[in-house]
Motif scaffolding. Structure first.
Motif, PDB file in Angstrom:
ATOM      1  N   UNK A  66       6.605  -5.398  -4.027  1.00  0.00           N
ATOM      2  CA  UNK A  66       6.594  -4.047  -3.512  1.00  0.00           C
ATOM      3  C   UNK A  66       5.268  -3.270  -4.032  1.00  0.00           C
ATOM      4  N   UNK A  67       4.932  -4.116  -4.647  1.00  0.00           N
ATOM      5  CA  UNK A  67       2.934  -2.878  -4.859  1.00  0.00           C
ATOM      6  C   UNK A  67       2.393  -3.372  -3.875  1.00  0.00           C
ATOM      7  N   UNK A  68       2.381  -4.615  -2.435  1.00  0.00           N
ATOM      8  CA  UNK A  68       1.536  -4.494  -1.837  1.00  0.00           C
ATOM      9  C   UNK A  68       1.968  -2.828  -0.840  1.00  0.00           C
ATOM     10  N   UNK A  69       3.279  -2.413  -0.550  1.00  0.00           N
ATOM     11  CA  UNK A  69       4.007  -2.130  -0.159  1.00  0.00           C
ATOM     12  C   UNK A  69       3.291  -0.569  -0.719  1.00  0.00           C
ATOM     13  N   UNK A  70       3.560  -0.435  -2.157  1.00  0.00           N
ATOM     14  CA  UNK A  70       2.510   0.749  -2.518  1.00  0.00           C
ATOM     15  C   UNK A  70       0.992   1.110  -2.497  1.00  0.00           C
ATOM     16  N   UNK A  71       0.845  -0.081  -2.200  1.00  0.00           N
ATOM     17  CA  UNK A  71      -0.371   0.269  -1.894  1.00  0.00           C
ATOM     18  C   UNK A  71      -1.033   0.608  -0.374  1.00  0.00           C
ATOM     19  N   UNK A  72      -0.023  -0.258   0.534  1.00  0.00           N
ATOM     20  CA  UNK A  72      -0.138   0.359   1.848  1.00  0.00           C
ATOM     21  C   UNK A  72      -0.062   1.727   1.814  1.00  0.00           C
TER      22      UNK A  72
ATOM     23  N   UNK B 190      -0.057   4.048  -0.484  1.00  0.00           N
ATOM     24  CA  UNK B 190      -1.343   4.151  -1.042  1.00  0.00           C
ATOM     25  C   UNK B 190      -2.608   4.592   0.250  1.00  0.00           C
ATOM     26  N   UNK B 191      -3.137   4.283   0.436  1.00  0.00           N
ATOM     27  CA  UNK B 191      -4.361   3.438   1.233  1.00  0.00           C
ATOM     28  C   UNK B 191      -3.714   4.891   2.542  1.00  0.00           C
ATOM     29  N   UNK B 192      -3.317   4.945   2.958  1.00  0.00           N
ATOM     30  CA  UNK B 192      -2.476   5.583   4.118  1.00  0.00           C
ATOM     31  C   UNK B 192      -2.300   7.475   3.557  1.00  0.00           C
ATOM     32  N   UNK B 193      -2.654   7.304   2.851  1.00  0.00           N
ATOM     33  CA  UNK B 193      -2.752   8.921   1.867  1.00  0.00           C
ATOM     34  C   UNK B 193      -4.170   9.522   2.517  1.00  0.00           C
TER      35      UNK B 193
END
Ligand code: ZN
Length: 73
Positions: free
Chosen positions: A61-67, A69-72
């Motif tokens: 989930x952390x990885x998902x959130x990070x990705x 965030x990066x996408x934004x």
């Protein structure tokens, strides 16, 4: 989403038959009925399966959130 609880594990009855269960089944201490008449009580011992499932799900989930965030950016 990735969910380790859906990962399959194989357990073997004393008669030799194999049963496929999921980590979630183990956490929920599901009772497996074998064709030989034996009942196999899944047991999550000291909660180690639950802990590793939660830890792994959190990591993903952390990885998902990070990705996200990066996408934004
Ligand atoms: Zn059996």
């Amino acid at each position: 989403m990735f969910d380790l609880g859906k990962e399959k594990i194989e357990i073997k009855c004393e008669c030799g038959r194999k049963h496929t269960v999921t980590f979630r089944d183990a956490i929920n201490r599901k009772l497996i009925k074998c064709a030989c008449g034996s009942n196999i009580q899944l047991n999550d011992g000291n909660g180690s399966v639950r802990k590793s499932v939660n830890d792994t799900n959190r990591a993903f989930k952390d990885l998902d959130d990070t990705l996200k965030r990066l996408g934004k950016i």
